[in-house]
Design a protein around this motif. Structure first.
Motif, PDB file in Angstrom:
ATOM      1  N   TYR A 121      -7.188  -0.787   2.751  1.00  0.00           N
ATOM      2  CA  TYR A 121      -7.513  -0.819   1.368  1.00  0.00           C
ATOM      3  C   TYR A 121      -7.262   0.141   0.449  1.00  0.00           C
ATOM      4  CZ  TYR A 121     -11.204  -1.817  -2.230  1.00  0.00           C
ATOM      5  OH  TYR A 121     -11.879  -2.258  -3.351  1.00  0.00           O
ATOM      6  N   VAL A 122      -7.836   1.427   0.821  1.00  0.00           N
ATOM      7  CA  VAL A 122      -7.860   2.577  -0.012  1.00  0.00           C
ATOM      8  C   VAL A 122      -6.069   2.825  -0.269  1.00  0.00           C
ATOM      9  CG1 VAL A 122      -9.777   3.613   0.584  1.00  0.00           C
ATOM     10  CG2 VAL A 122      -7.840   4.339   1.618  1.00  0.00           C
ATOM     11  N   GLY A 123      -5.295   2.577   0.484  1.00  0.00           N
ATOM     12  CA  GLY A 123      -3.820   2.528   0.138  1.00  0.00           C
ATOM     13  C   GLY A 123      -3.297   1.890  -0.789  1.00  0.00           C
ATOM     14  N   LYS A 124      -3.900   0.648  -1.040  1.00  0.00           N
ATOM     15  CA  LYS A 124      -3.596  -0.139  -2.203  1.00  0.00           C
ATOM     16  C   LYS A 124      -4.396   0.490  -3.518  1.00  0.00           C
ATOM     17  CE  LYS A 124      -3.849  -4.840  -3.514  1.00  0.00           C
ATOM     18  NZ  LYS A 124      -4.225  -6.146  -3.161  1.00  0.00           N
ATOM     19  N   ILE A 125      -5.486   1.036  -3.396  1.00  0.00           N
ATOM     20  CA  ILE A 125      -6.301   1.056  -4.749  1.00  0.00           C
ATOM     21  C   ILE A 125      -6.628   2.656  -5.112  1.00  0.00           C
ATOM     22  CG2 ILE A 125      -7.241  -1.015  -4.636  1.00  0.00           C
ATOM     23  CD1 ILE A 125      -9.904   0.861  -3.817  1.00  0.00           C
ATOM     24  N   TYR A 126      -6.468   3.594  -3.689  1.00  0.00           N
ATOM     25  CA  TYR A 126      -6.724   4.855  -4.128  1.00  0.00           C
ATOM     26  C   TYR A 126      -5.793   5.408  -5.235  1.00  0.00           C
ATOM     27  CZ  TYR A 126      -9.047   9.438  -3.040  1.00  0.00           C
ATOM     28  OH  TYR A 126      -9.579  10.527  -3.148  1.00  0.00           O
ATOM     29  N   GLU A 127      -6.379   6.309  -6.273  1.00  0.00           N
ATOM     30  CA  GLU A 127      -5.382   6.708  -7.152  1.00  0.00           C
ATOM     31  C   GLU A 127      -4.495   5.821  -8.047  1.00  0.00           C
ATOM     32  OE1 GLU A 127      -3.315   9.995  -5.331  1.00  0.00           O
ATOM     33  OE2 GLU A 127      -5.316  11.208  -5.187  1.00  0.00           O
ATOM     34  N   GLN A 128      -4.900   4.660  -8.023  1.00  0.00           N
ATOM     35  CA  GLN A 128      -4.237   3.594  -8.846  1.00  0.00           C
ATOM     36  C   GLN A 128      -4.096   4.046 -10.077  1.00  0.00           C
ATOM     37  OE1 GLN A 128      -5.719  -0.405  -8.374  1.00  0.00           O
ATOM     38  NE2 GLN A 128      -3.891  -1.144  -7.498  1.00  0.00           N
TER      39      GLN A 128
ATOM     40  N   ASP B 135     -10.209  13.648   1.462  1.00  0.00           N
ATOM     41  CA  ASP B 135     -11.491  13.379   1.110  1.00  0.00           C
ATOM     42  C   ASP B 135     -12.419  12.818   1.959  1.00  0.00           C
ATOM     43  OD1 ASP B 135     -10.697  14.817  -1.370  1.00  0.00           O
ATOM     44  OD2 ASP B 135     -10.532  12.923  -2.409  1.00  0.00           O
ATOM     45  N   LEU B 136     -11.930  12.314   3.319  1.00  0.00           N
ATOM     46  CA  LEU B 136     -12.670  11.551   4.039  1.00  0.00           C
ATOM     47  C   LEU B 136     -14.193  11.976   4.399  1.00  0.00           C
ATOM     48  CD1 LEU B 136     -12.309   9.071   5.724  1.00  0.00           C
ATOM     49  CD2 LEU B 136     -11.514  10.358   7.628  1.00  0.00           C
ATOM     50  N   GLU B 137     -14.555  13.519   4.711  1.00  0.00           N
ATOM     51  CA  GLU B 137     -15.793  13.638   4.769  1.00  0.00           C
ATOM     52  C   GLU B 137     -16.757  13.636   3.761  1.00  0.00           C
ATOM     53  OE1 GLU B 137     -16.543  17.685   6.688  1.00  0.00           O
ATOM     54  OE2 GLU B 137     -14.380  17.671   7.470  1.00  0.00           O
ATOM     55  N   ARG B 138     -16.276  13.744   2.495  1.00  0.00           N
ATOM     56  CA  ARG B 138     -17.025  13.580   1.346  1.00  0.00           C
ATOM     57  C   ARG B 138     -17.427  12.066   0.937  1.00  0.00           C
ATOM     58  NH1 ARG B 138     -14.759  16.042  -4.036  1.00  0.00           N
ATOM     59  NH2 ARG B 138     -13.232  14.444  -3.755  1.00  0.00           N
TER      60      ARG B 138
ATOM     61  N   PHE C 249       0.850  -1.169  -0.071  1.00  0.00           N
ATOM     62  CA  PHE C 249      -0.213   0.076  -0.053  1.00  0.00           C
ATOM     63  C   PHE C 249       0.771   1.136   0.023  1.00  0.00           C
ATOM     64  CE2 PHE C 249       0.846  -1.143   4.337  1.00  0.00           C
ATOM     65  CZ  PHE C 249       0.725   0.017   5.000  1.00  0.00           C
ATOM     66  N   ASP C 250       0.435   2.160  -0.288  1.00  0.00           N
ATOM     67  CA  ASP C 250       1.088   3.581  -0.585  1.00  0.00           C
ATOM     68  C   ASP C 250       0.620   4.818   0.444  1.00  0.00           C
ATOM     69  OD1 ASP C 250       2.077   5.975  -1.377  1.00  0.00           O
ATOM     70  OD2 ASP C 250       2.211   5.279  -3.440  1.00  0.00           O
ATOM     71  N   LEU C 251       1.470   4.863   1.028  1.00  0.00           N
ATOM     72  CA  LEU C 251       1.062   6.006   2.260  1.00  0.00           C
ATOM     73  C   LEU C 251       0.604   7.364   1.765  1.00  0.00           C
ATOM     74  CD1 LEU C 251       3.627   5.420   5.120  1.00  0.00           C
ATOM     75  CD2 LEU C 251       1.090   4.623   5.155  1.00  0.00           C
ATOM     76  N   GLU C 252       0.723   7.660   0.460  1.00  0.00           N
ATOM     77  CA  GLU C 252       0.549   8.762  -0.018  1.00  0.00           C
ATOM     78  C   GLU C 252      -0.945   8.650  -0.861  1.00  0.00           C
ATOM     79  OE1 GLU C 252       3.098  10.243  -3.223  1.00  0.00           O
ATOM     80  OE2 GLU C 252       4.898   9.741  -1.895  1.00  0.00           O
ATOM     81  N   HIS C 253      -1.090   7.637  -1.042  1.00  0.00           N
ATOM     82  CA  HIS C 253      -2.597   7.368  -1.499  1.00  0.00           C
ATOM     83  C   HIS C 253      -3.727   7.390  -0.124  1.00  0.00           C
ATOM     84  CE1 HIS C 253      -1.323   4.797  -5.142  1.00  0.00           C
ATOM     85  NE2 HIS C 253      -0.962   6.198  -5.248  1.00  0.00           N
ATOM     86  N   VAL C 254      -3.037   6.789   1.045  1.00  0.00           N
ATOM     87  CA  VAL C 254      -3.791   7.117   2.241  1.00  0.00           C
ATOM     88  C   VAL C 254      -3.901   8.468   2.320  1.00  0.00           C
ATOM     89  CG1 VAL C 254      -4.003   6.366   4.542  1.00  0.00           C
ATOM     90  CG2 VAL C 254      -3.045   4.862   3.142  1.00  0.00           C
ATOM     91  N   ALA C 255      -3.184   9.200   2.392  1.00  0.00           N
ATOM     92  CA  ALA C 255      -3.159  10.622   2.827  1.00  0.00           C
ATOM     93  C   ALA C 255      -4.053  11.382   1.793  1.00  0.00           C
ATOM     94  CB  ALA C 255      -1.848  11.194   2.773  1.00  0.00           C
ATOM     95  N   SER C 256      -4.169  10.915   0.632  1.00  0.00           N
ATOM     96  CA  SER C 256      -5.027  11.893  -0.200  1.00  0.00           C
ATOM     97  C   SER C 256      -6.457  11.412  -0.066  1.00  0.00           C
ATOM     98  CB  SER C 256      -4.671  11.451  -1.772  1.00  0.00           C
ATOM     99  OG  SER C 256      -3.300  11.867  -2.310  1.00  0.00           O
TER     100      SER C 256
END
Length: 55
Positions: free
Chosen positions: A46-53, A20-23, A9-16
Motif C-alpha cells: 500500500y505505501v509503495g503505491k501512495i507514499y511520497e506520491q 520512518d517505520l518506528e515513527r 508500486f515503487d520500491l523506492e517509496h517502500v524503502a523511504s
C-alpha cells in the motif's frame, strides 16, 4: 516502478517508508512487531503505491 497484475508500486517509496517505520508505529501508539505477517506485507504494498506520491 513495479507492476504486478494491475497493481503498481515503487520500491523506492517502500524503502523511504521503512526508514520512518518506528515513527509510524509511535504515531499509532503501537509497538513494532518483530514478526512479519500478511498485514505488514499488505501495508508495504500500500505505501509503495501512495507514499511520497505528491513529491
Amino acid at each position: 516502478m513495479m507492476t504486478i497484475s494491475n497493481v503498481s508500486f515503487d520500491l523506492e517509496h517502500v524503502a523511504s517508508w521503512m526508514e520512518d517505520l518506528e515513527r509510524y508505529y509511535d504515531n499509532l501508539g503501537q509497538k513494532m512487531s518483530k514478526d512479519i505477517d500478511w498485514g505488514f506485507l499488505e501495508t508495504l504494498f500500500y505505501v509503495g503505491k501512495i507514499y511520497e506520491q505528491k513529491k
